[in-house]
Scaffold this motif. Sequence first.
Motif, mmCIF file in Angstrom:
data_model
loop_
_atom_site.group_PDB
_atom_site.id
_atom_site.type_symbol
_atom_site.label_atom_id
_atom_site.label_comp_id
_atom_site.label_asym_id
_atom_site.label_seq_id
_atom_site.Cartn_x
_atom_site.Cartn_y
_atom_site.Cartn_z
ATOM 1 N N UNK A 114 -10.866 1.805 -8.322
ATOM 2 C CA UNK A 114 -10.266 1.028 -7.234
ATOM 3 C C UNK A 114 -8.743 1.182 -7.250
ATOM 4 N N UNK A 115 -8.170 1.278 -6.087
ATOM 5 C CA UNK A 115 -6.715 1.450 -5.971
ATOM 6 C C UNK A 115 -6.037 0.093 -6.137
ATOM 7 N N UNK A 116 -5.609 -0.175 -7.359
ATOM 8 C CA UNK A 116 -4.914 -1.430 -7.650
ATOM 9 C C UNK A 116 -3.428 -1.212 -7.404
ATOM 10 N N UNK A 117 -2.916 -1.865 -6.388
ATOM 11 C CA UNK A 117 -1.528 -1.698 -5.961
ATOM 12 C C UNK A 117 -0.574 -2.300 -6.995
ATOM 13 N N UNK A 118 0.480 -1.536 -7.298
ATOM 14 C CA UNK A 118 1.527 -2.063 -8.171
ATOM 15 C C UNK A 118 2.249 -3.184 -7.432
ATOM 16 N N UNK A 119 2.541 -4.241 -8.127
ATOM 17 C CA UNK A 119 3.269 -5.355 -7.510
ATOM 18 C C UNK A 119 4.656 -4.898 -7.054
ATOM 19 N N UNK A 120 5.301 -4.114 -7.888
ATOM 20 C CA UNK A 120 6.607 -3.566 -7.555
ATOM 21 C C UNK A 120 6.510 -2.063 -7.693
ATOM 22 N N UNK A 121 6.660 -1.316 -6.595
ATOM 23 C CA UNK A 121 6.574 0.147 -6.693
ATOM 24 C C UNK A 121 7.620 0.695 -7.642
ATOM 25 N N UNK A 122 7.264 1.779 -8.325
ATOM 26 C CA UNK A 122 8.241 2.450 -9.181
ATOM 27 C C UNK A 122 9.317 3.052 -8.311
#
Length: 91
Positions: free
Chosen positions: A82-90
Amino acid sequence: MTDRTALVAGLRRLGEEGRPASEAARWVMRQMGDDFKVFPLMVHFFSAYHVPVARLREMECWEGLGLGGPLSDAQLDEAIGPLRVRETPLS
């Protein structure tokens, strides 16, 4: 569109919608057009999602790249998970 920020934002949106990895990868490929390369695809995924690098390497064997790889969409989706989205993108 090859703007990194826009690509990562689009990937994040697809992950939030619950889309599978194969669909998100195809979306990036369409957006990048002639500029498409496998390594940037993996970098964009790593920036947008919590996916271990070892799993991202599975993309290199994906048939969706058109390079004769043996990995089907379903197998890629399973490998990436599952594509777990990063809370804060790198950045």
